[in-house]
Design a protein around this motif. Structure first.
Motif, mmCIF file in Angstrom:
data_model
loop_
_atom_site.group_PDB
_atom_site.id
_atom_site.type_symbol
_atom_site.label_atom_id
_atom_site.label_comp_id
_atom_site.label_asym_id
_atom_site.label_seq_id
_atom_site.Cartn_x
_atom_site.Cartn_y
_atom_site.Cartn_z
ATOM 1 N N ARG A 25 0.810 -1.219 0.000
ATOM 2 C CA ARG A 25 0.000 0.000 0.000
ATOM 3 C C ARG A 25 0.844 1.270 0.000
ATOM 4 N N GLN A 26 1.809 1.355 0.888
ATOM 5 C CA GLN A 26 2.604 2.575 1.007
ATOM 6 C C GLN A 26 3.420 2.836 -0.256
ATOM 7 N N GLU A 29 1.157 4.054 -3.053
ATOM 8 C CA GLU A 29 0.771 5.446 -2.856
ATOM 9 C C GLU A 29 1.871 6.397 -3.300
ATOM 10 N N GLN A 30 3.132 6.002 -3.127
ATOM 11 C CA GLN A 30 4.244 6.833 -3.574
ATOM 12 C C GLN A 30 4.238 6.988 -5.090
ATOM 13 N N GLU A 32 1.572 6.636 -6.994
ATOM 14 C CA GLU A 32 0.371 7.394 -7.320
ATOM 15 C C GLU A 32 0.623 8.897 -7.176
ATOM 16 N N ARG A 33 1.327 9.288 -6.128
ATOM 17 C CA ARG A 33 1.605 10.710 -5.907
ATOM 18 C C ARG A 33 2.552 11.285 -6.957
ATOM 19 N N ASP A 48 -5.516 11.573 -4.483
ATOM 20 C CA ASP A 48 -5.265 10.944 -3.190
ATOM 21 C C ASP A 48 -6.362 9.902 -2.985
ATOM 22 N N GLY A 51 -5.789 6.117 1.151
ATOM 23 C CA GLY A 51 -5.291 4.892 1.771
ATOM 24 C C GLY A 51 -5.881 3.609 1.237
ATOM 25 N N PRO A 53 -5.885 1.833 -2.347
ATOM 26 C CA PRO A 53 -5.507 1.836 -3.765
ATOM 27 C C PRO A 53 -6.514 1.155 -4.690
ATOM 28 N N PHE A 278 -12.006 9.271 -3.111
ATOM 29 C CA PHE A 278 -10.721 9.883 -3.429
ATOM 30 C C PHE A 278 -10.856 11.396 -3.382
#
Length: 415
Positions: A25-26, A29-30, A32-33, A48, A51, A53, A278
């Motif tokens: 997950r983390q 997210e990186q 995605e950003r 965003d 949390g 995905p 989102f």
């Protein structure tokens, strides 16, 4: 695994595998950003996913999320890094219509369904592009689609996103299919006026399902599991607009009574709460422009009677309410649909949402009456691919070659 680079000291391979929510997950997210979404231009739009995905596919079972992970081997060590991802889901939708004939009755149009797969949320880290990682992700997702009996696969992308269009039409075998318009309107600090000549009724899920199935089941992309959509917690309700002086406005007798003797004009709309799924944020604006936006909203809030068109707070994270299932009949239908839009805007204001949006066919007359800001709105491009010969064959032939309808049914689960 696929080898993408190799030298005397190390080898780099890409592993395409299923997303693991416990460990990925983390890192997802990186990525995605680091990726922009939506139309390109002076500013960049970032998402965003709060949390989760898989939030944009989990409401459309079955669904799958894959990640691309580089594995670097050198000096006896392995280093892993997630550099891409893709989401996909499968549903059954209307792709055409056939006429059912009964003795002594006029022919009745009936929907023709097909099993349709949808690719969304394809992301590749900027530092790992032009390595065919996106292509590998698409091919692996299509294998899963075929294993689950999908007949067609389609994707939606901004028409100006050249890299995405070239990937799908040039390398993956997709063809350009539809060009709907995404209409976006900011939520002002003041409420919009709704004419008192219109009555708006909030329908129960069961009443809404009956009306949708009876009136719109032959619309292109109509989901056969519309009941699941309407019963989802993200659905804020379905609303029916009718003239104030018609009998149904005085006493609601249920959908069967309404459909057997509808008013001359009526309109219907459902609202989906993307705000809880989102958030979006526009980046790249100067402090001067941010200050100007804030000033317009302050003035609008202090002087609501002026009904100033305050600029949206898009330079801070904002949510969306999506309008779907927009349709109706009669000479005043468009006027009633516009009243429903005003109702949806006020509902979004109450829910502290940043914008309201919908997506309509380029040929839909709604495009000319639904309020939207051109600077926020854009043209979408849907591309489609035939995966297998399914049960729709024989009624409509190849869906890819069909002409677009005046309107289609927007599925909110995939926006």
């Amino acid at each position: 695994m696929v080898v993408v680079a190799e030298n005397d000291s190390e080898a780099v391979v890409v592993d395409i595998r299923e997303f693991n929510p416990k460990t990925d997950r983390q890192r997802v997210e990186q990525v995605e950003r680091s990726c922009e979404v939506g139309p390109s231009g002076e500013y960049s739009l970032h998402a965003d996913l709060l949390g989760d995905p898989v939030c944009r596919v989990r409401n459309s079972p079955p669904f799958l999320m894959l990640v691309a992970e580089t594995v670097v081997t050198g000096d006896g060590d392995k280093t892993r890094e997630i550099v891409g991802m893709i989401r996909g889901c499968i549903k059954t939708v209307t792709c055409g219509r056939k006429l059912r004939r009964k003795a002594n009755f006029p022919p009745e149009p009936r929907p023709v369904f097909t099993k349709l797969a949808y690719i969304l949320g394809l992301r590749v880290s900027p530092s790992h592009r032009r390595m065919k990682i996106g292509l590998k992700l698409v091919c692996r997702m299509e294998d899963w689609f075929r294993d689950n009996g999908a007949e067609y696969s389609y994707i939606a992308t901004d028409a100006t996103n050249t890299a995405s269009v070239n990937l799908f039409t040039g390398k993956c075998g997709y063809s350009k299919f539809r060009n709907p318009s995404v209409l976006v309107h900011p939520v002002f600090a003041h409420r919009l006026h709704i004419t008192p000549q219109v009555t708006i009724i909030k329908l129960s899920c069961s009443d809404a399902e009956i009306i949708y199935r009876r009136a719109f089941s032959t619309s292109e992309f109509f989901p056969r599991d519309i009941d699941s959509v309407l019963k989802n917690n993200l659905n804020l309700g379905t609303f029916l607009a009718i003239p104030k002086d018609c009998p149904h406005a005085m006493s609601w007798g249920g959908p069967e009574t309404f459909l057997s003797g509808p008013p001359d004009s009526w309109a219907i709309m459902s609202v989906w709460n993307c705000n809880d799924v989102f958030k979006l944020e526009v980046k790249g604006a100067s402090w001067l422009k941010k200050g100007f936006v804030k000033t317009t909203r302050v003035l609008d809030r202090v002087f609501p009677f002026l009904s100033l068109p305050s600029l949206p707070q898009i330079f801070n994270p904002f949510g969306i309410h999506l309008l779907y299932g927009l349709g109706g009949e009669g000479p005043c239908y468009l006027k009633l649909a516009k009243a429903l839009f005003g109702y949806a805007h006020n509902l979004a204001k109450k829910g502290k949402c940043g914008v309201v949006a919908t997506e309509v066919s380029s040929y839909d007359p709604l495009k000319s009456v639904i309020p939207h800001w051109k600077v926020l709105s854009f043209t979408d491009l849907w591309c489609i691919k035939r995966l297998d010969e399914g049960y729709s064959e024989g009624y409509i032939g190849d869906w890819r070659k069909s002409q677009p309808d005046i309107s289609f049914f927007l599925d909110p689960r995939e926006f």
